[in-house]
Design a protein around this motif. Sequence first.
Motif, PDB file in Angstrom:
ATOM      1  N   ALA A   1     -47.843  -1.790  14.687  1.00  0.00           N
ATOM      2  CA  ALA A   1     -48.066  -2.824  15.689  1.00  0.00           C
ATOM      3  C   ALA A   1     -46.780  -3.068  16.467  1.00  0.00           C
ATOM      4  O   ALA A   1     -45.679  -2.815  15.977  1.00  0.00           O
ATOM      5  N   GLU A   2     -46.953  -3.564  17.683  1.00  0.00           N
ATOM      6  CA  GLU A   2     -45.802  -3.932  18.509  1.00  0.00           C
ATOM      7  C   GLU A   2     -46.055  -5.335  19.048  1.00  0.00           C
ATOM      8  O   GLU A   2     -47.119  -5.598  19.596  1.00  0.00           O
ATOM      9  N   TYR A   3     -45.094  -6.199  18.881  1.00  0.00           N
ATOM     10  CA  TYR A   3     -45.195  -7.588  19.305  1.00  0.00           C
ATOM     11  C   TYR A   3     -44.196  -7.854  20.414  1.00  0.00           C
ATOM     12  O   TYR A   3     -43.116  -7.272  20.435  1.00  0.00           O
ATOM     13  N   PHE A   4     -44.534  -8.755  21.326  1.00  0.00           N
ATOM     14  CA  PHE A   4     -43.681  -9.058  22.470  1.00  0.00           C
ATOM     15  C   PHE A   4     -43.263 -10.521  22.423  1.00  0.00           C
ATOM     16  O   PHE A   4     -44.096 -11.403  22.205  1.00  0.00           O
ATOM     17  N   ILE A   5     -41.978 -10.765  22.639  1.00  0.00           N
ATOM     18  CA  ILE A   5     -41.458 -12.131  22.727  1.00  0.00           C
ATOM     19  C   ILE A   5     -40.793 -12.287  24.090  1.00  0.00           C
ATOM     20  O   ILE A   5     -39.859 -11.557  24.417  1.00  0.00           O
ATOM     21  N   ASP A   6     -41.270 -13.237  24.866  1.00  0.00           N
ATOM     22  CA  ASP A   6     -40.683 -13.552  26.163  1.00  0.00           C
ATOM     23  C   ASP A   6     -39.663 -14.667  25.952  1.00  0.00           C
ATOM     24  O   ASP A   6     -40.024 -15.802  25.668  1.00  0.00           O
ATOM     25  N   ALA A   7     -38.391 -14.312  26.067  1.00  0.00           N
ATOM     26  CA  ALA A   7     -37.321 -15.291  25.884  1.00  0.00           C
ATOM     27  C   ALA A   7     -36.533 -15.486  27.183  1.00  0.00           C
ATOM     28  O   ALA A   7     -35.386 -15.918  27.155  1.00  0.00           O
ATOM     29  N   LEU A   8     -37.168 -15.185  28.296  1.00  0.00           N
ATOM     30  CA  LEU A   8     -36.503 -15.369  29.586  1.00  0.00           C
ATOM     31  C   LEU A   8     -36.200 -16.845  29.798  1.00  0.00           C
ATOM     32  O   LEU A   8     -37.051 -17.702  29.579  1.00  0.00           O
ATOM     33  N   GLY A   9     -34.978 -17.122  30.196  1.00  0.00           N
ATOM     34  CA  GLY A   9     -34.564 -18.500  30.447  1.00  0.00           C
ATOM     35  C   GLY A   9     -34.138 -19.269  29.211  1.00  0.00           C
ATOM     36  O   GLY A   9     -33.740 -20.422  29.315  1.00  0.00           O
ATOM     37  N   GLU A  10     -34.221 -18.643  28.044  1.00  0.00           N
ATOM     38  CA  GLU A  10     -33.847 -19.328  26.803  1.00  0.00           C
ATOM     39  C   GLU A  10     -32.462 -18.878  26.350  1.00  0.00           C
ATOM     40  O   GLU A  10     -32.138 -17.702  26.365  1.00  0.00           O
TER      41      GLU A  10
ATOM     42  N   LEU B   1     -43.496  -8.362   9.901  1.00  0.00           N
ATOM     43  CA  LEU B   1     -43.570  -6.940  10.197  1.00  0.00           C
ATOM     44  C   LEU B   1     -43.755  -6.083   8.956  1.00  0.00           C
ATOM     45  O   LEU B   1     -43.203  -6.368   7.904  1.00  0.00           O
ATOM     46  N   GLU B   2     -44.546  -5.032   9.141  1.00  0.00           N
ATOM     47  CA  GLU B   2     -44.673  -4.005   8.123  1.00  0.00           C
ATOM     48  C   GLU B   2     -43.848  -2.805   8.584  1.00  0.00           C
ATOM     49  O   GLU B   2     -43.445  -2.734   9.746  1.00  0.00           O
ATOM     50  N   VAL B   3     -43.603  -1.867   7.694  1.00  0.00           N
ATOM     51  CA  VAL B   3     -42.825  -0.681   8.044  1.00  0.00           C
ATOM     52  C   VAL B   3     -43.473   0.005   9.248  1.00  0.00           C
ATOM     53  O   VAL B   3     -44.684   0.212   9.278  1.00  0.00           O
ATOM     54  N   GLY B   4     -42.650   0.304  10.251  1.00  0.00           N
ATOM     55  CA  GLY B   4     -43.127   0.955  11.473  1.00  0.00           C
ATOM     56  C   GLY B   4     -43.437  -0.007  12.605  1.00  0.00           C
ATOM     57  O   GLY B   4     -43.516   0.403  13.755  1.00  0.00           O
ATOM     58  N   ASP B   5     -43.643  -1.278  12.302  1.00  0.00           N
ATOM     59  CA  ASP B   5     -43.911  -2.279  13.336  1.00  0.00           C
ATOM     60  C   ASP B   5     -42.651  -2.585  14.128  1.00  0.00           C
ATOM     61  O   ASP B   5     -41.532  -2.401  13.634  1.00  0.00           O
TER      62      ASP B   5
ATOM     63  N   VAL C   1     -40.804  -5.330  17.281  1.00  0.00           N
ATOM     64  CA  VAL C   1     -40.795  -6.527  18.122  1.00  0.00           C
ATOM     65  C   VAL C   1     -39.984  -6.180  19.359  1.00  0.00           C
ATOM     66  O   VAL C   1     -38.885  -5.640  19.262  1.00  0.00           O
ATOM     67  N   VAL C   2     -40.551  -6.492  20.521  1.00  0.00           N
ATOM     68  CA  VAL C   2     -39.846  -6.295  21.783  1.00  0.00           C
ATOM     69  C   VAL C   2     -39.509  -7.675  22.322  1.00  0.00           C
ATOM     70  O   VAL C   2     -40.403  -8.494  22.550  1.00  0.00           O
ATOM     71  N   LEU C   3     -38.228  -7.933  22.489  1.00  0.00           N
ATOM     72  CA  LEU C   3     -37.749  -9.214  23.000  1.00  0.00           C
ATOM     73  C   LEU C   3     -37.210  -8.996  24.406  1.00  0.00           C
ATOM     74  O   LEU C   3     -36.387  -8.111  24.627  1.00  0.00           O
ATOM     75  N   GLU C   4     -37.693  -9.779  25.339  1.00  0.00           N
ATOM     76  CA  GLU C   4     -37.188  -9.711  26.711  1.00  0.00           C
ATOM     77  C   GLU C   4     -36.345 -10.952  26.968  1.00  0.00           C
ATOM     78  O   GLU C   4     -36.786 -12.070  26.722  1.00  0.00           O
ATOM     79  N   THR C   5     -35.106 -10.722  27.439  1.00  0.00           N
ATOM     80  CA  THR C   5     -34.175 -11.835  27.643  1.00  0.00           C
ATOM     81  C   THR C   5     -33.323 -11.619  28.882  1.00  0.00           C
ATOM     82  O   THR C   5     -33.091 -10.485  29.293  1.00  0.00           O
ATOM     83  N   ASP C   6     -32.883 -12.713  29.453  1.00  0.00           N
ATOM     84  CA  ASP C   6     -31.945 -12.651  30.571  1.00  0.00           C
ATOM     85  C   ASP C   6     -30.600 -13.263  30.161  1.00  0.00           C
ATOM     86  O   ASP C   6     -29.768 -13.560  30.999  1.00  0.00           O
ATOM     87  N   HIS C   7     -30.399 -13.405  28.885  1.00  0.00           N
ATOM     88  CA  HIS C   7     -29.171 -13.987  28.334  1.00  0.00           C
ATOM     89  C   HIS C   7     -28.429 -12.877  27.589  1.00  0.00           C
ATOM     90  O   HIS C   7     -28.819 -12.485  26.486  1.00  0.00           O
ATOM     91  N   SER C   8     -27.362 -12.356  28.189  1.00  0.00           N
ATOM     92  CA  SER C   8     -26.677 -11.190  27.626  1.00  0.00           C
ATOM     93  C   SER C   8     -26.152 -11.430  26.211  1.00  0.00           C
ATOM     94  O   SER C   8     -26.182 -10.524  25.380  1.00  0.00           O
TER      95      SER C   8
END
Length: 75
Positions: A2-11, A27-31, A33-40
């Motif tokens: 599985a792939e999960y998405f976290i929108d952290a823009l502006g945080e 998460l299980e093995v192979g899963d 998480v994709v985190l999107e951020t604008d905070h370096s």
Amino acid sequence: MAEYFIDALGEMCPVPNIKIREKLKDLEVGDAVVLETDHSCAYITINNEMRRKGYKTSVKEIDNGIWQLTVRRVK
């Protein structure tokens, strides 16, 4: 796998880090998480922490000042 998405823009830190840590618990093995951020600082800190903990990570800048950090459980 599985792939999960976290929108952290502006945080700001530590919110993105807290969000990704919470999701990693599920998460299980192979899963992943994709985190999107604008905070370096967030993607740098999370990337370093996850690598130390044994996760596979990758980072790409998808737009000027916006990064996608992928964290995959490998064990």
